[in-house]
Motif scaffolding. Structure first.
Motif, PDB file in Angstrom:
ATOM      1  N   ARG A  30       0.820  -1.204   0.000  1.00 45.76           N
ATOM      2  CA  ARG A  30       0.000   0.000   0.000  1.00 45.76           C
ATOM      3  C   ARG A  30       0.858   1.260   0.000  1.00 45.76           C
ATOM      4  O   ARG A  30       0.545   2.246  -0.658  1.00 45.76           O
ATOM      5  CB  ARG A  30      -0.937   0.001   1.220  1.00 45.76           C
ATOM      6  CG  ARG A  30      -2.072  -1.001   1.100  1.00 45.76           C
ATOM      7  CD  ARG A  30      -2.838  -1.129   2.424  1.00 45.76           C
ATOM      8  NE  ARG A  30      -3.277   0.175   2.898  1.00 45.76           N
ATOM      9  CZ  ARG A  30      -4.343   0.807   2.440  1.00 45.76           C
ATOM     10  NH1 ARG A  30      -5.090   0.247   1.498  1.00 45.76           N
ATOM     11  NH2 ARG A  30      -4.692   1.986   2.925  1.00 45.76           N
ATOM     12  N   ALA A  54       2.428   1.642  -3.534  1.00 43.68           N
ATOM     13  CA  ALA A  54       1.385   2.038  -4.491  1.00 43.68           C
ATOM     14  C   ALA A  54       0.968   3.487  -4.277  1.00 43.68           C
ATOM     15  O   ALA A  54       0.776   4.241  -5.243  1.00 43.68           O
ATOM     16  CB  ALA A  54       0.179   1.117  -4.355  1.00 43.68           C
ATOM     17  N   GLU A  81       1.328   6.547  -6.930  1.00 42.91           N
ATOM     18  CA  GLU A  81       0.142   7.311  -7.293  1.00 42.91           C
ATOM     19  C   GLU A  81       0.336   8.806  -7.033  1.00 42.91           C
ATOM     20  O   GLU A  81      -0.128   9.652  -7.790  1.00 42.91           O
ATOM     21  CB  GLU A  81      -1.060   6.806  -6.501  1.00 42.91           C
ATOM     22  CG  GLU A  81      -2.392   7.347  -6.962  1.00 42.91           C
ATOM     23  CD  GLU A  81      -3.548   6.684  -6.248  1.00 42.91           C
ATOM     24  OE1 GLU A  81      -4.647   6.649  -6.804  1.00 42.91           O
ATOM     25  OE2 GLU A  81      -3.343   6.184  -5.114  1.00 42.91           O
ATOM     26  N   ARG A 100      -8.168   4.421   0.240  1.00 43.77           N
ATOM     27  CA  ARG A 100      -8.241   3.627  -0.987  1.00 43.77           C
ATOM     28  C   ARG A 100      -6.952   3.810  -1.784  1.00 43.77           C
ATOM     29  O   ARG A 100      -6.548   4.930  -2.086  1.00 43.77           O
ATOM     30  CB  ARG A 100      -9.447   4.050  -1.815  1.00 43.77           C
ATOM     31  CG  ARG A 100     -10.787   3.761  -1.140  1.00 43.77           C
ATOM     32  CD  ARG A 100     -11.945   4.108  -2.050  1.00 43.77           C
ATOM     33  NE  ARG A 100     -11.963   3.263  -3.235  1.00 43.77           N
ATOM     34  CZ  ARG A 100     -12.550   2.066  -3.278  1.00 43.77           C
ATOM     35  NH1 ARG A 100     -13.142   1.589  -2.207  1.00 43.77           N
ATOM     36  NH2 ARG A 100     -12.538   1.356  -4.387  1.00 43.77           N
ATOM     37  N   VAL A 101      -6.297   2.718  -2.095  1.00 38.81           N
ATOM     38  CA  VAL A 101      -5.042   2.741  -2.858  1.00 38.81           C
ATOM     39  C   VAL A 101      -5.171   1.776  -4.030  1.00 38.81           C
ATOM     40  O   VAL A 101      -5.680   0.660  -3.871  1.00 38.81           O
ATOM     41  CB  VAL A 101      -3.844   2.322  -1.955  1.00 38.81           C
ATOM     42  CG1 VAL A 101      -2.561   2.235  -2.777  1.00 38.81           C
ATOM     43  CG2 VAL A 101      -3.668   3.297  -0.805  1.00 38.81           C
ATOM     44  N   ASP A 102      -4.723   2.196  -5.195  1.00 37.69           N
ATOM     45  CA  ASP A 102      -4.798   1.356  -6.393  1.00 37.69           C
ATOM     46  C   ASP A 102      -3.587   0.429  -6.444  1.00 37.69           C
ATOM     47  O   ASP A 102      -2.492   0.831  -6.869  1.00 37.69           O
ATOM     48  CB  ASP A 102      -4.851   2.239  -7.644  1.00 37.69           C
ATOM     49  CG  ASP A 102      -5.047   1.423  -8.921  1.00 37.69           C
ATOM     50  OD1 ASP A 102      -5.258   0.189  -8.810  1.00 37.69           O
ATOM     51  OD2 ASP A 102      -4.975   2.015 -10.017  1.00 37.69           O
ATOM     52  N   ASN A 162      -3.069  -1.952  -8.393  1.00 33.43           N
ATOM     53  CA  ASN A 162      -2.695  -2.316  -9.758  1.00 33.43           C
ATOM     54  C   ASN A 162      -1.437  -1.575 -10.203  1.00 33.43           C
ATOM     55  O   ASN A 162      -0.750  -2.010 -11.139  1.00 33.43           O
ATOM     56  CB  ASN A 162      -3.845  -2.014 -10.726  1.00 33.43           C
ATOM     57  CG  ASN A 162      -4.973  -3.017 -10.597  1.00 33.43           C
ATOM     58  OD1 ASN A 162      -4.761  -4.223 -10.717  1.00 33.43           O
ATOM     59  ND2 ASN A 162      -6.182  -2.528 -10.342  1.00 33.43           N
ATOM     60  N   LEU A 163      -1.120  -0.473  -9.541  1.00 40.08           N
ATOM     61  CA  LEU A 163       0.081   0.301  -9.881  1.00 40.08           C
ATOM     62  C   LEU A 163       1.361  -0.475  -9.602  1.00 40.08           C
ATOM     63  O   LEU A 163       2.394  -0.216 -10.227  1.00 40.08           O
ATOM     64  CB  LEU A 163       0.088   1.620  -9.088  1.00 40.08           C
ATOM     65  CG  LEU A 163      -1.013   2.633  -9.456  1.00 40.08           C
ATOM     66  CD1 LEU A 163      -1.022   3.782  -8.463  1.00 40.08           C
ATOM     67  CD2 LEU A 163      -0.784   3.157 -10.876  1.00 40.08           C
ATOM     68  N   LYS A 170       1.475  -3.879  -9.703  1.00 38.67           N
ATOM     69  CA  LYS A 170       1.383  -5.187 -10.336  1.00 38.67           C
ATOM     70  C   LYS A 170       2.555  -5.464 -11.279  1.00 38.67           C
ATOM     71  O   LYS A 170       3.086  -6.584 -11.287  1.00 38.67           O
ATOM     72  CB  LYS A 170       0.051  -5.299 -11.077  1.00 38.67           C
ATOM     73  CG  LYS A 170      -0.292  -6.692 -11.574  1.00 38.67           C
ATOM     74  CD  LYS A 170      -1.705  -6.708 -12.152  1.00 38.67           C
ATOM     75  CE  LYS A 170      -2.055  -8.073 -12.695  1.00 38.67           C
ATOM     76  NZ  LYS A 170      -3.429  -8.097 -13.270  1.00 38.67           N
ATOM     77  N   THR A 222      -2.032  -7.767  -5.908  1.00 38.89           N
ATOM     78  CA  THR A 222      -3.383  -7.212  -5.936  1.00 38.89           C
ATOM     79  C   THR A 222      -4.381  -8.071  -5.164  1.00 38.89           C
ATOM     80  O   THR A 222      -5.554  -7.751  -5.102  1.00 38.89           O
ATOM     81  CB  THR A 222      -3.877  -7.064  -7.389  1.00 38.89           C
ATOM     82  OG1 THR A 222      -3.907  -8.365  -8.011  1.00 38.89           O
ATOM     83  CG2 THR A 222      -2.960  -6.148  -8.185  1.00 38.89           C
TER      84      THR A 222
END
Length: 342
Positions: A247, A250, A254, A275-277, A279-280, A282, A290
């Motif tokens: 996290r 990521a 971001e 909320r953290v993406d 997919n960044l 991956k 993920t």
């Protein structure tokens, strides 16, 4: 993956059956279909989770019929006086809530049992609470409480429930209160939570050493269990640490390129509920980065399934935590009883 049943938790709101129904729609669905009601809200810094299970719900999720109230202060530290004061206030309030149908008079007796091994600090919440209550009793005598710390089966050779049953039959109390250390599945709940339930307790169940239950069905009188989570499985620590790392990375990716990122002068990590993406990251760590925390935890449990030792972890300040909780529980019980019999 093979499903490994190592939940190692005594907190109902961490059980797989309840965790799977945390969204609003799912809560409503389970409430109507399974007889389980879940209500979450905050009172100051205290997060309150109330779970009500009826007979139908007991069959559906495998948890005993009754009321479960979990009080947690996520930011609590050993020297956080304000946090302990708020937790104490909430604990006293919900002691009253869970016993509202039990009538106590000036002649009523309440048997208080401190479960656990006093020589093993993380397991000593119960015995230490009894010591604290005995100290309080010497300063402010009360005829209502009868206190006993029976030790553990490994010390006595007898089932703890047999001791409690014998005392119950002799004393004939109106209520039995059982205090014990619990296991948790979340490192963030460790020593920051109190659970109250009128369903009784299975001593040792959270660490795979389940003994005969202490409950109304066995004792013949209402039984309330009070528990503080003091231990967590080592695989949970690993899963939480990796989740924090993923996290954090990521979030920094971001944030990179944004004006706010250029203004940062210190290292920054996201809050657990931000909320953290993922997919960044991956392309860096692959598909498993993920996955949900629970999926990664399941992977680690499988990987360590053949390991000869299963490690249970406790905070390094556990002795301070135990002392603080024993005093808090003692103080709240005396205050609650004084209020209850008025």
């Amino acid at each position: 993956m093979i499903e490994v049943n190592w939940s190692r938790t005594d907190l109902i709101d961490e059980s797989q059956e309840v965790v799977e129904h945390q969204t609003k729609n799912q809560k409503e669905k389970i409430a109507h279909s399974s007889g389980v009601s879940i209500d979450e809200f905050n009172e100051g810094r205290v997060k309150v989770t109330k779970v009500l299970v009826d007979k139908n719900g007991e069959e559906q999720i495998g948890k005993k019929e009754g009321k479960y109230i979990t009080l947690s202060v996520p930011t609590l530290t050993v020297d956080d006086n304000n946090g302990f004061e708020q937790l104490e206030k909430a604990f006293t309030k919900y002691l009253d809530d869970i016993h509202k149908d039990i009538k106590l008079t000036k002649d009523s007796k309440v048997l208080v049992i401190g479960l656990g091994n006093k020589t093993i600090t993380p397991d000593a919440v119960g015995p230490f609470a009894i010591d604290a209550m005995q100290n309080e009793q010497s300063e402010n005598p009360s005829d209502h409480f009868i206190m006993y710390a029976p030790g553990v089966t490994g010390q006595t050779g007898f089932e703890t429930s047999d001791f409690i049953l014998a005392l119950t039959e002799k004393i004939k109390p109106s209520l039995v209160l059982v205090i014990d250390a619990l296991a948790t599945r979340g490192s963030s709940r460790l020593c920051k939570t109190i659970q109250i339930t009128n369903t009784g307790i299975h001593p040792g169940s959270g660490v795979g050493n389940q003994r005969t239950e202490v409950s109304k069905e066995v004792m013949g009188v209402p039984v309330t269990a009070i528990g503080v989570p003091t231990v967590v499985d080592a695989t949970v620590i690993i899963a939480d640490a990796i989740d924090s790392v993923f996290r954090s990375i990521a979030a920094k990716i971001e944030e990179r390129g944004k004006p706010s990122g250029k203004l940062s002068v210190t290292s920054w990590t996201p809050e657990s509920n931000d909320r953290v993406d993922l997919n960044l990251i991956k392309p860096i760590f692959g598909e498993w980065s993920t996955w949900s925390t629970n999926d990664r935890l399941q992977l680690f449990e499988e990987a360590f399934a053949s390991h000869p030792e299963r490690l249970i972890v406790t905070p390094k300040e556990v002795d301070v935590w135990i002392t603080k909780y024993s005093i808090l529980i003692s103080k709240c019980l005396f205050n609650w009883m004084e209020h209850k019999i008025k």
